[in-house]
Motif scaffolding. Structure first.
Motif, mmCIF file in Angstrom:
data_model
loop_
_atom_site.group_PDB
_atom_site.id
_atom_site.type_symbol
_atom_site.label_atom_id
_atom_site.label_comp_id
_atom_site.label_asym_id
_atom_site.label_seq_id
_atom_site.Cartn_x
_atom_site.Cartn_y
_atom_site.Cartn_z
ATOM 1 N N ASN A 255 23.682 6.786 -11.458
ATOM 2 C CA ASN A 255 24.531 6.059 -12.400
ATOM 3 C C ASN A 255 23.770 5.514 -13.620
ATOM 4 O O ASN A 255 24.276 4.647 -14.336
ATOM 5 N N THR B 116 28.883 11.603 -14.560
ATOM 6 C CA THR B 116 30.208 10.988 -14.558
ATOM 7 C C THR B 116 30.328 10.001 -15.721
ATOM 8 O O THR B 116 29.402 9.820 -16.513
ATOM 9 N N ASN C 181 30.098 7.005 -15.540
ATOM 10 C CA ASN C 181 29.107 5.946 -15.344
ATOM 11 C C ASN C 181 27.774 6.284 -15.997
ATOM 12 O O ASN C 181 26.952 5.379 -16.241
ATOM 13 N N ASN C 182 27.532 7.558 -16.256
ATOM 14 C CA ASN C 182 26.297 8.003 -16.915
ATOM 15 C C ASN C 182 26.546 8.057 -18.423
ATOM 16 O O ASN C 182 26.895 9.084 -18.982
ATOM 17 N N ARG C 183 26.351 6.941 -19.058
ATOM 18 C CA ARG C 183 26.716 6.822 -20.471
ATOM 19 C C ARG C 183 25.629 7.401 -21.379
ATOM 20 O O ARG C 183 24.450 7.102 -21.223
ATOM 21 N N LYS D 265 26.364 -2.555 -20.612
ATOM 22 C CA LYS D 265 27.262 -3.400 -19.832
ATOM 23 C C LYS D 265 28.722 -3.183 -20.203
ATOM 24 O O LYS D 265 29.626 -3.587 -19.476
ATOM 25 N N HIS E 13 28.368 7.108 -26.036
ATOM 26 C CA HIS E 13 28.740 5.701 -25.848
ATOM 27 C C HIS E 13 28.132 4.807 -26.926
ATOM 28 O O HIS E 13 28.719 3.775 -27.287
#
Length: 498
Positions: free
Chosen positions: A84, A166, A168-170, A497, A195
């Motif tokens: 992640n 995913t 979550n992997n920015r 965050k 991101h």
């Protein structure tokens, strides 16, 4: 066999460089504006060879009927990747991708802290990423920032699939100089994939007449405390103008400045004279742009060149100017100073991937002629370097290299288009941090302060040069540079965050 041929091509290019090829031109250093991060080495990095990978990329992202593809080079570093964790993407730019950046640099320090997977992607038409069989003007129509941004988008999409990444992997994009611009623009254009970004030393405003560049060079030289360096440079420049008016003076210039060709044969050619003055100005521009950074191979600083300009024992200001020219030639392993306009144009017109211009000079010139301008001009007698290289001098190069259709009108249209597409100095980007150094002349076309009506965060580092914050951290760094890196870490913490 391929490796041998590439090394041979590079060797030939270096031979050409030693014979008088300009190491620094139009705000770009031979090989690209981001060098190897070699001066310092982060302790935890393994000393290992970097493997090249190849990604099947579309030739034209904006023509769905064009099915042609090509192979784009990239590198990967999985050393610090955690479940992640984010994905860091170093964007390639106006030169060959340097594999050492996948192991070194400030961004790798950040990768260790945040557990990031790291990719580095080479820009189309630069380095080994050849979408076409040559660099003809017809083929260079596939070279643009828009195509490059789409390359990044397709690359991110496919790597997400290949590595089972995913939401979550920015993805966080990094870039310095022109890639700094791309880092901001890719967040703007492909925000669903990227991101956030760290945009370093990236110009955002396209313009033909970038006169501000030499204003910053002047202001940077003025920081020298030993004497009035600016006055000495300006006096030396004026003395060259005087010497050019008679034969004895012309021969003096030949000898003092180690010209590859005698100037008396060019005195009736204003393009040669413009090239001569622009080249001498670039001696100082290149030193200022990279003043005291950690780029591999950069030896001279403002202190060095101004020290020479202030040393009256050397002789008159023009003689001191010649001494600076000697220092630059020596530091770049050049035998003589090449100023001939036609020779420069002939070099740039060579469309072969084996040519000296293929290191990026022809490609970057094409992008300035079709998207950005960015021409560092001097068009008034009262300026530091006089009035010999106005905007028209550079626009003519576009026509002479790429054809008569590349003219003032087409360039003006291109500049308008670029600024409309990307928003110039009023971008609507979010999650982008803009970083610039006060010594770097390119900051004049970028965001350097946060405006209440334009809330993009910025870091303006006093006393630092082009892309300085991207190199390996060191105890010897300026305090302002150390603080800037701390601010970048805090920005990344907050960004991840969100």
């Amino acid at each position: 066999m391929k490796t041998f041929l590439l090394r041979a091509i590079a060797f030939i290019a270096l031979l050409h460089l030693s014979d008088g090829w300009r190491l620094f031109k139009n705000g770009r250093r031979y090989g690209g504006n981001l060098g190897d991060p070699d001066k310092y080495r982060t302790e935890f990095l393994a000393n290992q060879d970097v493997e090249d990978f190849w990604f099947t990329q579309k030739l034209d992202h904006f023509d769905p009927t064009n099915n042609k593809t090509w192979q784009q080079r990239y590198n990967v570093n999985r050393q610090f990747f955690k479940h992640n964790g984010p994905v860091f993407l170093m964007i390639g730019g106006e030169g060959e991708m340097r594999p050492k950046w996948i192991q070194k640099g400030a961004w790798i320090v950040y990768a260790q802290k945040f557990g990031a997977l790291c990719f580095q992607l080479e820009h189309r038409f630069y380095g080994k990423s050849h979408p076409t069989n040559d660099m003809s003007t017809e083929n260079l129509r596939f070279l643009s920032s828009e195509q490059a941004l789409a390359d990044l988008a397709y690359f991110v999409t496919r790597m997400n699939e290949q590595y089972n990444l995913t939401v979550n992997n920015r993805w966080i994009a990094f870039g310095g100089s022109y890639p700094g611009s791309l880092a901001a623009w890719v967040r703007e254009k492909y925000g669903h994939l990227i991101h956030g970004s760290i945009s370093t030393s990236g110009p955002l405003l396209a313009k033909i007449d970038f006169f501000e560049y030499f204003e910053v060079v002047r202001d940077s030289l003025a920081t020298y405390k030993g004497c009035d360096c600016v006055e000495a440079v300006q006096s030396g420049t004026k003395q060259i103008d005087v010497l050019l008016r008679h034969m004895i003076g012309q021969r003096t210039i030949n000898e003092k400045f180690k010209l590859c060709d005698p100037v008396e044969k060019s005195i009736e050619n204003p393009l040669d004279i413009s090239n001569l003055f622009e080249g001498l100005a670039s001696n100082f521009a290149g030193v200022v742009q990279y003043n005291k950074d950690k780029r591999d191979g950069v030896a001279l600083s403002i202190d060095d060149v101004c020290g020479a300009m202030c040393n009256q024992t050397i002789g008159a200001p023009v003689t001191r100017l010649a001494e600076v020219n000697r220092m630059v030639l020596e530091s770049s392993n050049q035998k003589c100073f090449d100023y001939k306009y036609d020779k420069m144009i002939d070099d740039m017109k060579n469309i072969s991937w084996g040519s000296s211009g293929a290191e990026g000079g022809r490609q970057w010139m094409y992008q300035t002629c079709t998207e950005f301008g960015f021409y560092q001009t001097s068009d008034k007698p009262t300026l530091l370097f006089g009035d010999k290289f106005p905007a028209d001098f550079f626009v003519k190069q576009c026509s002479d290299i790429f054809g008569e259709n590349f003219n003032q009108n087409s360039l003006s249209n291109a500049i308008d288009r670029t600024n409309i597409i990307y928003g110039a100095l009023k971008p609507s980007t979010t999650n982008v941090l803009y970083v610039h150094g006060s010594i770097d002349p390119w900051h004049a076309l970028g965001l350097t302060k946060t405006d209440k009506n334009q809330p993009q965060p910025t870091i303006y580092i006093q006393g630092t040069a082009h892309c300085a914050n991207m190199y390996e951290p060191s105890d010897d760094d300026f305090p302002q540079l150390k603080i800037a890196r701390e601010e970048i870490v805090r920005f990344l913490e907050n960004l991840l965050k969100k």
